[in-house]
Design a protein around this motif. Structure first.
Motif, PDB file in Angstrom:
ATOM      1  N   SER A 210      -9.337   2.394 -10.992  1.00 42.32           N
ATOM      2  CA  SER A 210      -9.587   1.168 -11.755  1.00 42.32           C
ATOM      3  C   SER A 210     -10.570   0.237 -11.044  1.00 42.32           C
ATOM      4  CB  SER A 210      -8.276   0.430 -12.021  1.00 42.32           C
ATOM      5  OG  SER A 210      -7.668   0.031 -10.807  1.00 42.32           O
ATOM      6  N   VAL A 211     -10.764   0.435  -9.759  1.00 38.50           N
ATOM      7  CA  VAL A 211     -11.692  -0.395  -8.984  1.00 38.50           C
ATOM      8  C   VAL A 211     -12.751   0.510  -8.374  1.00 38.50           C
ATOM      9  CG1 VAL A 211     -11.961  -1.995  -7.048  1.00 38.50           C
ATOM     10  CG2 VAL A 211      -9.910  -2.107  -8.480  1.00 38.50           C
ATOM     11  N   GLY A 212     -14.013   0.227  -8.705  1.00 36.34           N
ATOM     12  CA  GLY A 212     -15.102   1.029  -8.161  1.00 36.34           C
ATOM     13  C   GLY A 212     -15.461   0.670  -6.742  1.00 36.34           C
ATOM     14  N   PHE A 213     -15.304  -0.634  -6.382  1.00 38.89           N
ATOM     15  CA  PHE A 213     -15.610  -1.075  -5.029  1.00 38.89           C
ATOM     16  C   PHE A 213     -14.983  -2.443  -4.817  1.00 38.89           C
ATOM     17  CE2 PHE A 213     -18.123  -3.069  -1.684  1.00 38.89           C
ATOM     18  CZ  PHE A 213     -18.169  -2.048  -0.751  1.00 38.89           C
ATOM     19  N   PHE A 214     -14.333  -2.627  -3.659  1.00 37.69           N
ATOM     20  CA  PHE A 214     -13.754  -3.915  -3.296  1.00 37.69           C
ATOM     21  C   PHE A 214     -14.764  -4.680  -2.446  1.00 37.69           C
ATOM     22  CE2 PHE A 214      -9.975  -1.315  -4.042  1.00 37.69           C
ATOM     23  CZ  PHE A 214      -9.127  -2.173  -4.719  1.00 37.69           C
ATOM     24  N   GLU A 215     -15.364  -5.725  -3.022  1.00 35.61           N
ATOM     25  CA  GLU A 215     -16.265  -6.571  -2.241  1.00 35.61           C
ATOM     26  C   GLU A 215     -15.422  -7.529  -1.400  1.00 35.61           C
ATOM     27  OE1 GLU A 215     -18.967  -8.549  -4.811  1.00 35.61           O
ATOM     28  OE2 GLU A 215     -19.900  -6.695  -5.533  1.00 35.61           O
ATOM     29  N   MET A 216     -15.716  -7.583  -0.091  1.00 38.13           N
ATOM     30  CA  MET A 216     -14.857  -8.375   0.776  1.00 38.13           C
ATOM     31  C   MET A 216     -15.559  -8.668   2.102  1.00 38.13           C
ATOM     32  SD  MET A 216     -11.918  -9.843   1.151  1.00 38.13           S
ATOM     33  CE  MET A 216     -11.208  -9.179  -0.350  1.00 38.13           C
ATOM     34  N   PRO A 217     -15.490  -9.908   2.598  1.00 33.93           N
ATOM     35  CA  PRO A 217     -15.916 -10.168   3.979  1.00 33.93           C
ATOM     36  C   PRO A 217     -14.901  -9.557   4.940  1.00 33.93           C
ATOM     37  CG  PRO A 217     -15.040 -12.171   2.993  1.00 33.93           C
ATOM     38  CD  PRO A 217     -15.078 -11.142   1.901  1.00 33.93           C
TER      39      PRO A 217
ATOM     40  N   THR B 132       0.812  -1.225   0.000  1.00 34.77           N
ATOM     41  CA  THR B 132       0.000   0.000   0.000  1.00 34.77           C
ATOM     42  C   THR B 132       0.842   1.271   0.000  1.00 34.77           C
ATOM     43  OG1 THR B 132      -0.173  -0.035   2.427  1.00 34.77           O
ATOM     44  CG2 THR B 132      -1.897  -1.175   1.169  1.00 34.77           C
ATOM     45  N   SER B 133       2.147   1.136  -0.267  1.00 30.68           N
ATOM     46  CA  SER B 133       3.014   2.326  -0.269  1.00 30.68           C
ATOM     47  C   SER B 133       2.758   3.219  -1.479  1.00 30.68           C
ATOM     48  CB  SER B 133       4.485   1.899  -0.239  1.00 30.68           C
ATOM     49  OG  SER B 133       4.814   1.133  -1.401  1.00 30.68           O
ATOM     50  N   LEU B 134       2.142   2.670  -2.520  1.00 37.88           N
ATOM     51  CA  LEU B 134       1.752   3.427  -3.709  1.00 37.88           C
ATOM     52  C   LEU B 134       0.287   3.140  -3.998  1.00 37.88           C
ATOM     53  CD1 LEU B 134       4.864   2.762  -5.978  1.00 37.88           C
ATOM     54  CD2 LEU B 134       4.304   4.900  -4.792  1.00 37.88           C
ATOM     55  N   PRO B 135      -0.443   4.084  -4.586  1.00 43.18           N
ATOM     56  CA  PRO B 135      -1.883   3.899  -4.763  1.00 43.18           C
ATOM     57  C   PRO B 135      -2.276   2.981  -5.900  1.00 43.18           C
ATOM     58  CG  PRO B 135      -1.203   6.028  -5.642  1.00 43.18           C
ATOM     59  CD  PRO B 135       0.006   5.448  -4.957  1.00 43.18           C
ATOM     60  N   GLY B 136      -1.366   2.675  -6.830  1.00 41.96           N
ATOM     61  CA  GLY B 136      -1.727   1.890  -8.005  1.00 41.96           C
ATOM     62  C   GLY B 136      -0.817   0.702  -8.208  1.00 41.96           C
ATOM     63  N   GLY B 137      -0.944   0.112  -9.395  1.00 45.44           N
ATOM     64  CA  GLY B 137      -0.146  -1.055  -9.758  1.00 45.44           C
ATOM     65  C   GLY B 137      -0.944  -2.331  -9.624  1.00 45.44           C
ATOM     66  N   SER B 138      -0.916  -3.166 -10.693  1.00 42.46           N
ATOM     67  CA  SER B 138      -1.689  -4.410 -10.686  1.00 42.46           C
ATOM     68  C   SER B 138      -0.769  -5.614 -10.546  1.00 42.46           C
ATOM     69  CB  SER B 138      -2.516  -4.544 -11.969  1.00 42.46           C
ATOM     70  OG  SER B 138      -1.687  -4.629 -13.103  1.00 42.46           O
ATOM     71  N   VAL B 139      -1.311  -6.686  -9.982  1.00 44.07           N
ATOM     72  CA  VAL B 139      -0.584  -7.944  -9.880  1.00 44.07           C
ATOM     73  C   VAL B 139      -0.328  -8.498 -11.276  1.00 44.07           C
ATOM     74  CG1 VAL B 139      -0.702 -10.330  -9.029  1.00 44.07           C
ATOM     75  CG2 VAL B 139      -1.484  -8.430  -7.577  1.00 44.07           C
ATOM     76  N   TYR B 140      -1.333  -8.471 -12.127  1.00 43.90           N
ATOM     77  CA  TYR B 140      -1.192  -8.903 -13.518  1.00 43.90           C
ATOM     78  C   TYR B 140      -0.332  -7.878 -14.255  1.00 43.90           C
ATOM     79  CZ  TYR B 140      -2.593 -10.562 -18.158  1.00 43.90           C
ATOM     80  OH  TYR B 140      -2.602 -11.067 -19.443  1.00 43.90           O
ATOM     81  N   VAL B 141       0.676  -8.347 -14.973  1.00 44.20           N
ATOM     82  CA  VAL B 141       1.600  -7.448 -15.679  1.00 44.20           C
ATOM     83  C   VAL B 141       1.010  -7.105 -17.035  1.00 44.20           C
ATOM     84  CG1 VAL B 141       3.936  -7.142 -16.546  1.00 44.20           C
ATOM     85  CG2 VAL B 141       3.545  -8.517 -14.470  1.00 44.20           C
ATOM     86  N   ASN B 142       0.741  -5.838 -17.260  1.00 43.19           N
ATOM     87  CA  ASN B 142       0.183  -5.407 -18.545  1.00 43.19           C
ATOM     88  C   ASN B 142       1.204  -5.580 -19.675  1.00 43.19           C
ATOM     89  OD1 ASN B 142      -2.345  -4.558 -17.481  1.00 43.19           O
ATOM     90  ND2 ASN B 142      -1.342  -2.727 -16.667  1.00 43.19           N
TER      91      ASN B 142
ATOM     92  N   ASN C 188     -11.010  -9.374 -10.854  1.00 44.29           N
ATOM     93  CA  ASN C 188     -11.048  -8.068 -11.509  1.00 44.29           C
ATOM     94  C   ASN C 188     -10.528  -6.972 -10.588  1.00 44.29           C
ATOM     95  OD1 ASN C 188     -12.075  -9.144 -13.856  1.00 44.29           O
ATOM     96  ND2 ASN C 188     -14.194  -8.622 -13.401  1.00 44.29           N
ATOM     97  N   ASP C 189     -10.860  -7.090  -9.307  1.00 45.88           N
ATOM     98  CA  ASP C 189     -10.436  -6.071  -8.334  1.00 45.88           C
ATOM     99  C   ASP C 189      -8.971  -6.232  -7.938  1.00 45.88           C
ATOM    100  OD1 ASP C 189     -13.024  -5.140  -8.365  1.00 45.88           O
ATOM    101  OD2 ASP C 189     -13.585  -6.002  -6.432  1.00 45.88           O
TER     102      ASP C 189
END
Length: 367
Positions: free
Chosen positions: A224-231, A102-112, A188-189
């Motif tokens: 890129s994410v509108g809402f994180f659904e999570m328990p 969480t040190s940066l606000p972006g970046g995806s696990v999947y490499v574009n 997706n999230d």
């Protein structure tokens, strides 16, 4: 430990060995023989985990390098948890990774595709390794340990991938095959999307020993994410040391929850065991939350609870409609309650239910 949780060592007919080589800070798995510059326990754990994730099943493209490196980093987590650290040390290590993620606000696990020529992007410690591992930890939190590790063993043994290649979508499909649950939104999230959520959790218990109310809102660090659904893991502590661990299934923003707590609440804490990725979340006692319901909660009381045969209410003076729901939110019974009678529940299966009456909602246990 790895054989217990991942399945048999993939190359048992040959060997597993280590080769030392003099490159600072470097290690590299190779099938049946890993190279490393020192024999630290967790370096060994990471490279050994690659025999399952990287060598038995290889990522199908560099876009999904997390299927190798995130999984091997999760293998480290498994050793930290089972045979390497005290619980406090393990939480400190997870917090270190969480702070990095969480040190940066972006970046995806999947490499574009646009980043495939950048080695630091393909092998990002923050995203490919740490966030990839934490995504698996969140899947374990959602599924529970038994179902998660059963799914993982089935993935490793799947002949479509064993000693071959797998993609992120292949792994997502394995989750569905093994658990019957669709994780498309989750992927997706957390895999294709970027960033993390920040939660504001407001709570109030208008009347001691009765319903505890929550209002949960969320902001996202990246558009890129509108809402994180999570328990959500929430710990409730009472004035006399009582403890209740709740799981609040947060599926929309500004969501209300009501949980029956049979003690006076003193404190609420969130994500104590670092089960999910989040940052700067706050828990706030809000005495105004559902204050309008407090009078009603003082006068309407369900009894007995737990119940075997019949439910009654104190504080209802006339015939009133009621509805009973199971914990999946399915309406299973409705009718009218009269103060001179009771609601018969003897035919309900053993379990937890919700009953709505006079605009109040109570949770009860049928035994």
């Amino acid at each position: 430990i790895f054989e217990t949780y991942f399945g048999p060592y993939p190359f048992a007919d040959e060997k597993y060995g280590h080769m030392e080589f003099a490159v600072n800070g470097a290690a590299m798995e190779h099938q049946t023989m890993s190279s490393m510059n020192s024999f630290g326990k967790f370096t060994i754990a990471h490279e050994l985990a690659h025999q399952w994730f990287g060598d038995k099943i290889t990522c199908g493209s560099w876009n999904e390098a997390w299927l190798n490196e995130g999984f091997a980093t999760f293998g480290e987590y498994l050793i930290y948890e089972k045979n390497g650290m005290t619980p406090a040390e393990f939480l400190n290590h997870l917090q270190f990774h969480l702070n990095s993620i969480t040190s940066l606000p972006g970046g995806s696990v999947y490499v574009n595709d646009s980043d495939l020529g950048k080695i630091p992007a393909v092998f990002s410690g923050r995203l490919t390794y740490q966030k990839g591992a934490f995504v698996l930890r969140m899947l374990k939190w959602i599924l529970g340990d038994d179902d998660f590790y059963q799914m993982l063993r089935e993935y490793v043994a799947n002949p479509n991938f064993a000693y071959q290649y797998a993609t992120t979508e292949n792994f997502k499909n394995q989750l569905f095959i093994s658990t019957g649950k669709n994780f498309t939104e989750f992927f997706n999230d957390w895999i294709y999307g970027e960033g993390y959520p920040t939660y504001t959790i407001k709570w109030n218990q208008p009347v001691a020993n009765q319903n505890l109310h929550f209002l949960i809102s969320q902001t996202q660090s990246h558009p890129s994410v509108g809402f994180f659904e999570m328990p959500l893991p929430v710990k409730v502590t009472g004035t006399n040391g009582e403890v209740a661990n709740l799981v609040l299934n947060n599926t929309q923003n500004n969501q209300n929850f009501s949980e029956l707590i049979n003690f006076k609440v003193a404190n609420i804490s969130f994500n104590d065991d670092l089960q999910i990725i989040e940052k700067n979340s706050t828990v706030i006692y809000d005495p105004s939350l559902l204050k309008a319901e407090s009078t009603q909660k003082q006068t309407v009381i369900l009894y007995p609870n737990p119940v075997e045969n019949e439910i009654n209410f104190k504080g209802i003076s006339r015939q009133t409609a009621y509805e009973i729901y199971n914990m999946e939110g399915v309406l299973i019974e409705k009718g009218n309650y009269h103060p001179s009678s009771s609601i018969k529940v003897s035919t309900l299966p053993t379990g937890i239910y919700l009953i709505k009456i006079n605009e109040a909602v109570f949770k009860f246990q049928k035994y």
